[in-house]
Scaffold this motif. Structure first.
Motif, short mmCIF file in Angstrom:
data_model
loop_
_atom_site.label_atom_id
_atom_site.label_comp_id
_atom_site.label_asym_id
_atom_site.label_seq_id
_atom_site.Cartn_x
_atom_site.Cartn_y
_atom_site.Cartn_z
N ASN A 215 1.60 11.51 -10.27
CA ASN A 215 0.84 12.76 -10.26
C ASN A 215 1.74 13.98 -10.40
O ASN A 215 1.28 15.04 -10.82
CB ASN A 215 0.02 12.87 -8.98
CG ASN A 215 -1.17 11.92 -8.99
OD1 ASN A 215 -1.61 11.49 -10.04
ND2 ASN A 215 -1.64 11.57 -7.81
N LEU B 261 0.83 -1.20 0.00
CA LEU B 261 0.00 0.00 0.00
C LEU B 261 0.86 1.25 0.00
O LEU B 261 0.60 2.20 -0.75
CB LEU B 261 -0.92 -0.01 1.21
CG LEU B 261 -1.92 1.13 1.34
CD1 LEU B 261 -2.94 1.06 0.20
CD2 LEU B 261 -2.62 1.05 2.67
N ILE B 262 1.90 1.26 0.81
CA ILE B 262 2.81 2.41 0.86
C ILE B 262 3.52 2.58 -0.48
O ILE B 262 3.66 3.71 -0.99
CB ILE B 262 3.81 2.25 2.02
CG1 ILE B 262 3.08 2.38 3.35
CG2 ILE B 262 4.94 3.27 1.93
CD1 ILE B 262 3.91 1.99 4.56
N THR B 263 3.96 1.48 -1.07
CA THR B 263 4.63 1.55 -2.37
C THR B 263 3.70 2.09 -3.45
O THR B 263 4.09 2.95 -4.25
CB THR B 263 5.15 0.16 -2.77
OG1 THR B 263 6.03 -0.33 -1.75
CG2 THR B 263 5.90 0.22 -4.09
N GLN B 264 2.45 1.62 -3.46
CA GLN B 264 1.49 2.10 -4.45
C GLN B 264 1.19 3.59 -4.26
O GLN B 264 1.03 4.32 -5.23
CB GLN B 264 0.19 1.29 -4.36
CG GLN B 264 0.32 -0.12 -4.85
CD GLN B 264 0.64 -0.20 -6.33
OE1 GLN B 264 0.18 0.62 -7.12
NE2 GLN B 264 1.44 -1.18 -6.70
N LYS B 265 1.15 4.03 -3.01
CA LYS B 265 0.92 5.45 -2.76
C LYS B 265 2.09 6.28 -3.26
O LYS B 265 1.89 7.35 -3.87
CB LYS B 265 0.73 5.68 -1.26
CG LYS B 265 0.40 7.11 -0.92
CD LYS B 265 0.18 7.29 0.56
CE LYS B 265 -0.08 8.76 0.85
NZ LYS B 265 -0.09 9.06 2.26
N GLN B 266 3.31 5.81 -3.04
CA GLN B 266 4.49 6.54 -3.53
C GLN B 266 4.50 6.59 -5.05
O GLN B 266 4.81 7.63 -5.65
CB GLN B 266 5.76 5.88 -3.00
CG GLN B 266 5.97 6.07 -1.52
CD GLN B 266 7.13 5.24 -0.99
OE1 GLN B 266 7.64 4.36 -1.68
NE2 GLN B 266 7.54 5.53 0.23
N SER C 225 1.91 6.46 -7.00
CA SER C 225 0.84 7.37 -7.40
C SER C 225 1.26 8.82 -7.24
O SER C 225 0.96 9.66 -8.10
CB SER C 225 -0.41 7.08 -6.57
OG SER C 225 -1.42 7.99 -6.88
N GLU C 226 1.96 9.14 -6.16
CA GLU C 226 2.43 10.51 -5.96
C GLU C 226 3.46 10.90 -7.02
O GLU C 226 3.44 12.02 -7.52
CB GLU C 226 3.02 10.65 -4.56
CG GLU C 226 1.99 10.63 -3.45
CD GLU C 226 2.62 10.65 -2.07
OE1 GLU C 226 3.87 10.63 -1.96
OE2 GLU C 226 1.86 10.69 -1.09
#
Length: 60
Positions: free
Chosen positions: A57, A46-51, A53-54
């Motif tokens: 973006n 989850l943390i990797t996917q958030k990074q 995505s950031e």
């Protein structure tokens, strides 16, 4: 009422007790470890996917 009494002795009571719960305890520890590892892996993903995505973006 009877005047006879029955006495039962377990000379290795603690050894019997610990051997009877050893299997269940080991399985419980194993399943707990599996759950913790699975949760940790999901949290890392989850943390990797958030990074990712950031980072994605930032380029838009």
């Amino acid at each position: 009422m009877s005047q006879y009494q029955l006495f039962v002795s377990f000379p290795q009571k603690s050894k019997f007790f610990f051997s009877s719960i050893l299997g269940i305890t080991l399985l419980s520890l194993l399943f707990t470890l599996i759950i913790v590892l699975t949760f940790t892996s999901a949290l890392n993903q989850l943390i990797t996917q958030k990074q990712i995505s950031e980072i994605k973006n930032r380029f838009y």
